[in-house]
Design a protein around this motif. Structure first.
Motif, PDB file in Angstrom:
ATOM      1  N   MET A 126     -17.069 110.823  86.011  1.00 25.31           N
ATOM      2  CA  MET A 126     -14.916 111.104  85.751  1.00 25.31           C
ATOM      3  C   MET A 126     -14.839 110.062  85.247  1.00 25.31           C
ATOM      4  N   ASP A 127     -15.515 109.175  85.093  1.00 24.65           N
ATOM      5  CA  ASP A 127     -15.070 107.889  84.659  1.00 24.65           C
ATOM      6  C   ASP A 127     -15.412 107.823  83.197  1.00 24.65           C
ATOM      7  N   ILE A 128     -16.447 108.754  82.575  1.00 28.56           N
ATOM      8  CA  ILE A 128     -16.648 108.555  81.454  1.00 28.56           C
ATOM      9  C   ILE A 128     -15.732 109.319  80.267  1.00 28.56           C
ATOM     10  N   LEU A 129     -15.130 110.302  81.438  1.00 30.55           N
ATOM     11  CA  LEU A 129     -14.210 111.133  80.746  1.00 30.55           C
ATOM     12  C   LEU A 129     -12.909 110.691  80.314  1.00 30.55           C
ATOM     13  N   LYS A 130     -12.362 109.774  81.937  1.00 36.04           N
ATOM     14  CA  LYS A 130     -11.176 108.931  81.593  1.00 36.04           C
ATOM     15  C   LYS A 130     -11.278 108.110  80.935  1.00 36.04           C
ATOM     16  N   ASN A 131     -12.385 107.416  79.740  1.00 41.04           N
ATOM     17  CA  ASN A 131     -12.005 106.845  78.549  1.00 41.04           C
ATOM     18  C   ASN A 131     -12.134 107.270  78.041  1.00 41.04           C
ATOM     19  N   SER A 132     -12.728 108.235  77.848  1.00 42.63           N
ATOM     20  CA  SER A 132     -12.698 109.221  76.565  1.00 42.63           C
ATOM     21  C   SER A 132     -11.323 109.170  76.287  1.00 42.63           C
ATOM     22  N   TYR A 133     -10.269 109.605  77.334  1.00 38.98           N
ATOM     23  CA  TYR A 133      -9.035 110.419  77.659  1.00 38.98           C
ATOM     24  C   TYR A 133      -8.099 109.003  76.569  1.00 38.98           C
ATOM     25  N   LYS A 134      -8.604 108.217  77.188  1.00 37.17           N
ATOM     26  CA  LYS A 134      -7.884 107.301  77.311  1.00 37.17           C
ATOM     27  C   LYS A 134      -8.181 106.155  75.653  1.00 37.17           C
ATOM     28  N   GLU A 135      -9.598 106.477  75.046  1.00 42.03           N
ATOM     29  CA  GLU A 135      -9.121 106.409  73.544  1.00 42.03           C
ATOM     30  C   GLU A 135      -8.740 107.233  73.137  1.00 42.03           C
ATOM     31  N   ALA A 136      -8.705 108.360  73.275  1.00 42.55           N
ATOM     32  CA  ALA A 136      -7.898 109.699  72.441  1.00 42.55           C
ATOM     33  C   ALA A 136      -6.793 109.425  72.654  1.00 42.55           C
ATOM     34  N   GLU A 137      -5.991 108.664  73.430  1.00 39.82           N
ATOM     35  CA  GLU A 137      -4.507 108.624  73.576  1.00 39.82           C
ATOM     36  C   GLU A 137      -4.219 107.372  72.694  1.00 39.82           C
ATOM     37  N   ARG A 138      -4.974 106.181  72.495  1.00 44.17           N
ATOM     38  CA  ARG A 138      -4.242 105.635  71.977  1.00 44.17           C
ATOM     39  C   ARG A 138      -4.765 105.989  70.105  1.00 44.17           C
ATOM     40  N   LYS A 139      -5.625 106.119  70.657  1.00 39.54           N
ATOM     41  CA  LYS A 139      -6.018 106.840  68.991  1.00 39.54           C
ATOM     42  C   LYS A 139      -5.026 108.251  68.391  1.00 39.54           C
ATOM     43  N   TYR A 140      -4.544 108.615  69.182  1.00 41.67           N
ATOM     44  CA  TYR A 140      -3.761 108.969  68.664  1.00 41.67           C
ATOM     45  C   TYR A 140      -1.561 108.777  69.088  1.00 41.67           C
ATOM     46  N   THR A 141      -1.685 108.225  69.058  1.00 38.05           N
ATOM     47  CA  THR A 141      -0.699 107.524  69.206  1.00 38.05           C
ATOM     48  C   THR A 141       0.617 108.258  68.776  1.00 38.05           C
ATOM     49  N   ASN A 142       0.823 107.888  67.304  1.00 39.49           N
ATOM     50  CA  ASN A 142       1.801 108.939  66.548  1.00 39.49           C
ATOM     51  C   ASN A 142       0.991 109.048  65.584  1.00 39.49           C
ATOM     52  N   LYS A 143       0.353 110.758  65.796  1.00 43.25           N
ATOM     53  CA  LYS A 143       0.075 111.028  64.952  1.00 43.25           C
ATOM     54  C   LYS A 143      -0.522 112.114  65.700  1.00 43.25           C
ATOM     55  N   ASP A 144      -1.078 113.913  65.207  1.00 40.90           N
ATOM     56  CA  ASP A 144      -1.269 114.306  65.045  1.00 40.90           C
ATOM     57  C   ASP A 144      -2.091 114.878  65.899  1.00 40.90           C
ATOM     58  N   ILE A 145      -2.823 115.499  67.124  1.00 45.49           N
ATOM     59  CA  ILE A 145      -4.231 115.906  67.582  1.00 45.49           C
ATOM     60  C   ILE A 145      -4.218 117.155  67.483  1.00 45.49           C
ATOM     61  N   PRO A 146      -6.230 116.701  66.707  1.00 45.59           N
ATOM     62  CA  PRO A 146      -6.485 117.884  65.980  1.00 45.59           C
ATOM     63  C   PRO A 146      -7.307 118.946  67.140  1.00 45.59           C
ATOM     64  N   MET A 147      -6.982 120.284  66.723  1.00 41.08           N
ATOM     65  CA  MET A 147      -7.383 121.216  67.178  1.00 41.08           C
ATOM     66  C   MET A 147      -9.009 120.843  67.075  1.00 41.08           C
ATOM     67  N   PRO A 148     -10.072 121.279  68.043  1.00 39.98           N
ATOM     68  CA  PRO A 148     -10.912 120.713  68.002  1.00 39.98           C
ATOM     69  C   PRO A 148     -11.850 122.624  67.722  1.00 39.98           C
ATOM     70  N   LYS A 149     -13.141 122.519  66.964  1.00 37.23           N
ATOM     71  CA  LYS A 149     -13.633 123.507  65.913  1.00 37.23           C
ATOM     72  C   LYS A 149     -13.774 124.367  67.938  1.00 37.23           C
ATOM     73  N   ASN A 150     -14.618 124.378  68.352  1.00 39.01           N
ATOM     74  CA  ASN A 150     -14.783 125.574  69.691  1.00 39.01           C
ATOM     75  C   ASN A 150     -12.918 125.594  70.451  1.00 39.01           C
ATOM     76  N   TRP A 151     -12.009 125.593  69.626  1.00 34.97           N
ATOM     77  CA  TRP A 151     -10.966 125.928  70.680  1.00 34.97           C
ATOM     78  C   TRP A 151     -10.701 127.300  69.921  1.00 34.97           C
ATOM     79  N   GLY A 152      -9.667 128.670  70.465  1.00 35.91           N
ATOM     80  CA  GLY A 152      -9.213 129.033  70.128  1.00 35.91           C
ATOM     81  C   GLY A 152      -8.594 129.973  70.971  1.00 35.91           C
ATOM     82  N   GLY A 153      -8.850 131.691  70.925  1.00 31.02           N
ATOM     83  CA  GLY A 153      -7.946 132.609  71.852  1.00 31.02           C
ATOM     84  C   GLY A 153      -8.358 134.163  71.490  1.00 31.02           C
TER      85      GLY A 153
END
Length: 192
Positions: A126-153
């Protein structure tokens, strides 16, 4: 009264009385890829155009199961008002523009998890996912988070809706609404 009017009335009453963190939670059941039924809890986003809207990863197990066979059911249990609703219907993918709207409504944490996680896939650490989370959190600090291509409803259009009110006397009030070909709902009282 048609079943959607009754559902909306009951839902409003549950929201007023409920102390649950997620009163919109409902159980989505689908036909498993291995032939066994599969169920999980999801959050109802809204009732729109006589359909129940849910969202999530299109590549998750539920997404793959719905893609293979669109016949699903939703079950609601509302403890505060002691009511149960069972819905059977057909799920169709919502438009991308609608998915973008629902994605924007999500919390920042939920958006990041949707972006970095392959929902339901195995992971060795799970540390792999937690590190990815921290990276994304830094990357999108003041930016909109894009919707993933595989996300919908999905919009679930019912063919059957059973609404039941529990009674202390055990004479529970059960009404089954069935959609007929003329787009007319036929109500039948069921024994408790």
């Amino acid at each position: 009264m048609n079943p959607f009017q009754l559902f909306n009335k009951w839902y409003s009453e549950e929201l007023e009385k409920s102390k649950a963190n997620i009163p919109s939670a409902c159980c989505l059941s689908s036909n498993g890829l291995d032939g066994y039924p599969n169920a999980r809890f999801v959050s109802l986003k809204e009732v729109k155009d006589d359909a129940f809207i849910i969202t999530g990863s299109l590549k998750s197990r539920k997404g793959l199961e719905i893609e293979k066979l669109s016949k699903v059911s939703l079950t609601f249990w509302w403890e505060a008002t002691e009511r149960q609703i069972r819905i059977q219907g057909n799920a169709t993918k919502i438009l991308d523009t609608e998915a973008v709207y629902y994605f924007k409504e999500r919390t920042k944490d939920s958006k990041i998890i949707s972006l970095i996680s392959e929902q339901g896939a195995s992971i060795e650490n799970m540390d792999i996912l937690k590190n990815s989370y921290k990276e994304a959190e830094r990357k999108y600090t003041n930016k909109d988070i894009p919707m993933p291509k595989n996300w919908g409803g999905y919009a679930i259009q019912p063919i059957r809706m059973e609404l039941m009110e529990f009674e202390k006397s055990r004479f529970h009030k059960r009404t089954l609404f069935q959609l007929k070909e003329e787009e007319e709902w036929i109500a039948t009282i069921l024994q408790p």
